[in-house]
Design a protein around this motif. Structure first.
Motif, mmCIF file in Angstrom:
data_model
loop_
_atom_site.group_PDB
_atom_site.id
_atom_site.type_symbol
_atom_site.label_atom_id
_atom_site.label_comp_id
_atom_site.label_asym_id
_atom_site.label_seq_id
_atom_site.Cartn_x
_atom_site.Cartn_y
_atom_site.Cartn_z
ATOM 1 N N GLY A 435 0.652 -10.034 -14.145
ATOM 2 C CA GLY A 435 -0.770 -9.712 -14.084
ATOM 3 C C GLY A 435 -1.498 -10.507 -13.027
ATOM 4 O O GLY A 435 -2.406 -9.998 -12.361
ATOM 5 N N PHE A 436 -1.102 -11.752 -12.846
ATOM 6 C CA PHE A 436 -1.699 -12.619 -11.830
ATOM 7 C C PHE A 436 -1.400 -12.089 -10.423
ATOM 8 O O PHE A 436 -2.296 -12.011 -9.570
ATOM 9 N N MET A 437 -0.142 -11.695 -10.179
ATOM 10 C CA MET A 437 0.216 -11.117 -8.882
ATOM 11 C C MET A 437 -0.549 -9.827 -8.631
ATOM 12 O O MET A 437 -1.013 -9.558 -7.519
ATOM 13 N N THR A 438 -0.698 -9.040 -9.685
ATOM 14 C CA THR A 438 -1.403 -7.765 -9.548
ATOM 15 C C THR A 438 -2.861 -7.971 -9.176
ATOM 16 O O THR A 438 -3.456 -7.138 -8.481
ATOM 17 N N ALA A 439 -3.462 -9.075 -9.623
ATOM 18 C CA ALA A 439 -4.856 -9.369 -9.263
ATOM 19 C C ALA A 439 -5.004 -9.499 -7.750
ATOM 20 O O ALA A 439 -5.980 -8.998 -7.165
ATOM 21 N N GLY A 440 -4.045 -10.157 -7.111
ATOM 22 C CA GLY A 440 -4.078 -10.262 -5.652
ATOM 23 C C GLY A 440 -3.870 -8.921 -4.979
ATOM 24 O O GLY A 440 -4.536 -8.597 -3.980
ATOM 25 N N MET A 441 -2.957 -8.123 -5.517
ATOM 26 C CA MET A 441 -2.724 -6.785 -4.962
ATOM 27 C C MET A 441 -3.963 -5.916 -5.101
ATOM 28 O O MET A 441 -4.295 -5.134 -4.200
ATOM 29 N N THR A 442 -4.656 -6.063 -6.240
ATOM 30 C CA THR A 442 -5.879 -5.278 -6.463
ATOM 31 C C THR A 442 -6.927 -5.580 -5.400
ATOM 32 O O THR A 442 -7.536 -4.661 -4.822
ATOM 33 N N ALA A 443 -7.152 -6.853 -5.142
ATOM 34 C CA ALA A 443 -8.138 -7.236 -4.130
ATOM 35 C C ALA A 443 -7.748 -6.695 -2.762
ATOM 36 O O ALA A 443 -8.607 -6.215 -1.999
ATOM 37 N N PHE A 444 -6.451 -6.734 -2.450
ATOM 38 C CA PHE A 444 -5.997 -6.247 -1.143
ATOM 39 C C PHE A 444 -6.231 -4.747 -0.992
ATOM 40 O O PHE A 444 -6.837 -4.295 -0.009
ATOM 41 N N TYR A 445 -5.737 -3.939 -1.957
ATOM 42 C CA TYR A 445 -5.840 -2.494 -1.746
ATOM 43 C C TYR A 445 -7.271 -1.994 -1.857
ATOM 44 O O TYR A 445 -7.638 -1.000 -1.219
ATOM 45 N N MET A 446 -8.127 -2.666 -2.637
ATOM 46 C CA MET A 446 -9.515 -2.219 -2.721
ATOM 47 C C MET A 446 -10.259 -2.484 -1.418
ATOM 48 O O MET A 446 -11.035 -1.631 -0.943
ATOM 49 N N PHE A 447 -10.032 -3.634 -0.807
ATOM 50 C CA PHE A 447 -10.705 -3.888 0.465
ATOM 51 C C PHE A 447 -10.032 -3.146 1.607
ATOM 52 O O PHE A 447 -10.671 -2.873 2.634
ATOM 53 N N ARG A 448 -8.787 -2.790 1.428
ATOM 54 C CA ARG A 448 -8.156 -1.864 2.376
ATOM 55 C C ARG A 448 -8.897 -0.531 2.369
ATOM 56 O O ARG A 448 -9.198 0.036 3.432
ATOM 57 N N LEU A 449 -9.208 -0.025 1.155
ATOM 58 C CA LEU A 449 -9.996 1.207 1.049
ATOM 59 C C LEU A 449 -11.349 1.044 1.725
ATOM 60 O O LEU A 449 -11.809 1.937 2.459
ATOM 61 N N TYR A 450 -12.002 -0.093 1.481
ATOM 62 C CA TYR A 450 -13.341 -0.296 2.021
ATOM 63 C C TYR A 450 -13.320 -0.358 3.547
ATOM 64 O O TYR A 450 -14.114 0.321 4.220
ATOM 65 N N PHE A 451 -12.423 -1.159 4.116
ATOM 66 C CA PHE A 451 -12.394 -1.319 5.574
ATOM 67 C C PHE A 451 -11.998 -0.023 6.272
ATOM 68 O O PHE A 451 -12.583 0.334 7.304
ATOM 69 N N LEU A 452 -11.021 0.706 5.739
ATOM 70 C CA LEU A 452 -10.607 1.966 6.359
ATOM 71 C C LEU A 452 -11.712 3.010 6.295
ATOM 72 O O LEU A 452 -11.841 3.839 7.197
#
Length: 667
Positions: A435-452
């Protein structure tokens, strides 16, 4: 004067009456009703709005004096058996009523702008009202059997809404997929409900938990049977709340209109499964093995959704897999024996995920002005970029949603998700690591969506890229249907107002669940809230919170350098170096292919074999019977001569035959 809880039965009935009125109008006077867009919208909005007002009155009543109000009547009886129906209002139900009516009302306001030019406008609003009514009825159901009735109504409405554009192959297939996958879970749920009734003699929530415990203690029900029944009941939430491996329907459900995607993902269908598990917490708490299984399925789902979201280029599907991942967090909390933490994350997630989906709809609505109505183009982030300057309200609210879901304080997602991670750390440390690792992945893919989507240069006018995307999707561009004729601009007030309203709780509502003084926990369970406050320790909270924020910031930073400043080339660093892993995530863990091979093709093969048996064996027996009847009839007709002497001869021969037979048997 009646209290709000005593008239809570009106909450699901008001949208139902509105839906029935407009639905019957569509059946009887289709063309006339379709011309009455605004009157129908006003009536249905009034019905849902009245339900929202009454829901908040019920919530305020529960906040001032938390207690359960139950009204039952005998729906059926036979001998000693009675089946009560009615409604129950308690703190958990009050929270859900307020949440569902709020999101439903905002989605309907948003839909007025989003669906304004759709020929099915009135039908869509009718379905929305019916969907809301079904979910509200589920929430106030006092027993498992009544919940099952509304459970199926929720499933039916989701089928109608996901397949709303039924003339599109993708929407029709997605609706069928959602229907079939949910039937698997619902069949397990039905078996579990009937089994629990056999074991306990009741459908009542508290009666089931007490009755099953007594049945095990007395030896009437073996423990393994009780475990099987509990797991069968969990199959329903596993499908409804998109838990691995029954999650595959939810991303495909994005083929429906974006407003319904927001409603499904935030407050109705997927929330129903988490809500049912919370209702059954007294039952599941008796069986640590079931709780462990729920936590494991939740953790797998959590990681699976995030890993697939890393590679998605479709804006809505990226958000859909985000929902799958967040639902995994909620189930992880339930499995850790922390239903309050799971329900709190359901509430916070509902607001920022509804805002994110409605924001994506605003973007898609604007993109259609340039690239046309083909979803392959309008929803692909490779054709977006630079929308922040042209759509300031949408971009700002979307950014708030990204920060909230990433778990950055003080926004809502931090308080709810960190509470779940804290419970997982104490209960199952290995699951906490995932779950802790997934928290980092969540932040990455959400801001990937935002920047793209919102930063950089606009790429929507790249005709060569459009052609390549259509070719990869095996579609041809129909110039008459899909031509763009406008420019990117901010959406209308009816679409931006719900975004602004949803942004407020996305920022502030997390403060209701601070672990040292949780108002949310006090409402749902005062004793547990007191225990949480007494056991709270800053020395335990701060390290876990700091680590969670740190890994989220790392994910955001990586997305920034990869998709905004372009200082990191992830294609060279990751995709080319680990092509098999990237393909595994991009192909959604190959689960669709596995389901296609094992279940779709397997069931078709079985159907063909059954057809062969039917044609050669069953039809053969029937045809043989017919031939024997025909043949015997043809033979016997020669004995009907009409001569009495011939009949006497036959009788005489029969008698001689019987005498001879008995003589042989006698010797």
């Amino acid at each position: 004067m009646l209290s709000p809880a005593e008239i809570a039965w009106l909450i699901p009935l008001l949208p139902l009456f509105g839906a029935l009125a407009s639905g019957l109008g569509l059946i009887g006077f289709n063309q006339g009703m379709n011309r009455l867009k605004k009157p129908v919208a006003i009536i249905l909005l009034t019905c849902v709005g009245a339900s929202a007002v009454l829901s908040f009155a019920v919530l305020l009543e529960q906040i001032s004096n938390p207690h359960a109000v139950e009204h039952l009547f005998v729906w059926a009886s036979a001998g000693d058996f009675t089946l009560p129906m009615g409604y129950v209002v308690d703190p958990l139900g009050a929270v859900m009523l307020a949440l569902v009516t709020t999101i439903a009302l905002l989605v309907m306001i948003y839909s007025h702008g989003y669906m304004a030019h759709d020929k099915g406008y009135v039908r869509f609003f009718t379905y929305l009202a019916l969907f809301s009514s079904s979910m509200l009825g589920l929430i106030i159901s006092p027993n498992l059997l009544e919940i099952y009735v509304f459970w199926e109504l929720v499933g039916m409405c989701s089928y109608l809404l996901v397949g709303f554009w039924y003339d599109r192959d993708g929407a029709a297939h997605a609706a069928q997929k959602a229907f079939v996958v949910n039937r698997v879970g619902d069949f397990g749920l039905l078996l579990g409900i009937l089994g629990l009734f056999w074991a306990t003699g009741t459908f009542d929530f508290s009666g089931i938990s007490i009755g099953l415990s007594d049945a095990i203690s007395s030896g009437n029900v073996p423990e393994w049977a009780a475990l099987v029944l509990c797991f069968l009941v969990f199959l329903g939430p596993m499908a409804k709340s998109a838990q691995f491996p029954l999650h595959v329907w939810l991303p495909d459900a994005m083929e429906g209109p974006t407003p319904i995607s927001a409603l499904i993902h935030a407050a109705t269908m997927v929330a129903a499964g988490v809500f049912l598990v919370a209702r059954l917490e007294p039952l599941y708490s008796q069986f640590p093995l079931i709780n462990l299984l729920i936590a494991i399925f939740g953790t797998i789902t959590c990681f699976l959704g995030a890993s697939i979201a890393l590679t998605q280029m479709d804006l809505k599907k990226g958000l859909a897999y985000s929902t799958v991942s967040q639902l995994g967090y909620m189930m992880l909390a339930m499995g850790c024996g922390a239903p309050i933490a799971g329900m709190f994350h359901l509430v916070t997630h509902a607001f920022f995920k509804a805002m994110l989906f409605l924001g994506s709809g605003s973007v898609i609505h604007a993109m259609e002005e340039v690239v046309g109505h083909e979803p392959v183009l309008a929803q692909d982030m490779r054709l977006m970029g630079g929308l922040r300057k042209k759509m300031p309200v949408t971009s700002f609210t979307f950014l708030i949603g990204c920060v909230a879901i990433s778990g950055i304080p003080p926004l809502a997602g931090f308080w709810s998700k960190d509470e779940i991670l804290g419970e997982a750390f104490n209960a199952f440390p290995l699951l906490w690591i995932i779950g802790f690792m997934t928290a980092g992945m969540t932040a990455f893919y959400m801001f990937r969506l935002y920047f793209l989507t919102f930063e950089g240069e606009f790429r929507g006018e790249n005709k060569e890229l459009q052609t390549n995307l259509l070719a990869s999707a095996e579609k041809e561009k129909d110039e008459e249907e899909f031509h763009g004729s406008g420019a990117i601009h901010e959406s209308s007030w009816s679409m931006t107002t719900p975004l602004i309203v949803l942004a407020v709780p996305s920022v502030l509502i997390g403060f209701l669940g601070t672990p040292w003084n949780s108002s949310f926990a006090k409402l749902l369970n005062l004793e547990e809230a007191s225990e949480m406050a007494s056991n709270f320790s800053w020395t335990s909270f701060l390290p876990l919170a700091f680590a969670s924020v740190l890994i989220s910031c790392a994910g955001i930073s990586l997305a920034y350098f990869a998709y905004y400043s372009k200082k990191i080339d992830l294609t060279s660093a990751v995709v080319k170096r680990f092509p098999s892993i990237n393909a595994f995530f991009a192909n959604k863990w190959y689960l669709d292919e596995i389901n296609e091979k094992l279940f779709v093709r397997g069931s078709r093969k079985l159907a063909r074999e059954v057809l062969e048996v039917d044609a050669k064996v069953v039809d053969g027996v029937v045809n043989l019977t017919g031939l024997l009847t025909l043949g015997s009839g043809e033979g016997l007709k020669y004995f009907e001569t009409g001569r009495a002497q011939f009949y006497a001869l036959i009788i005489f021969g029969g008698v001689i035959g019987l005498v001879a037979l008995f003589g042989v048997l006698g010797t």
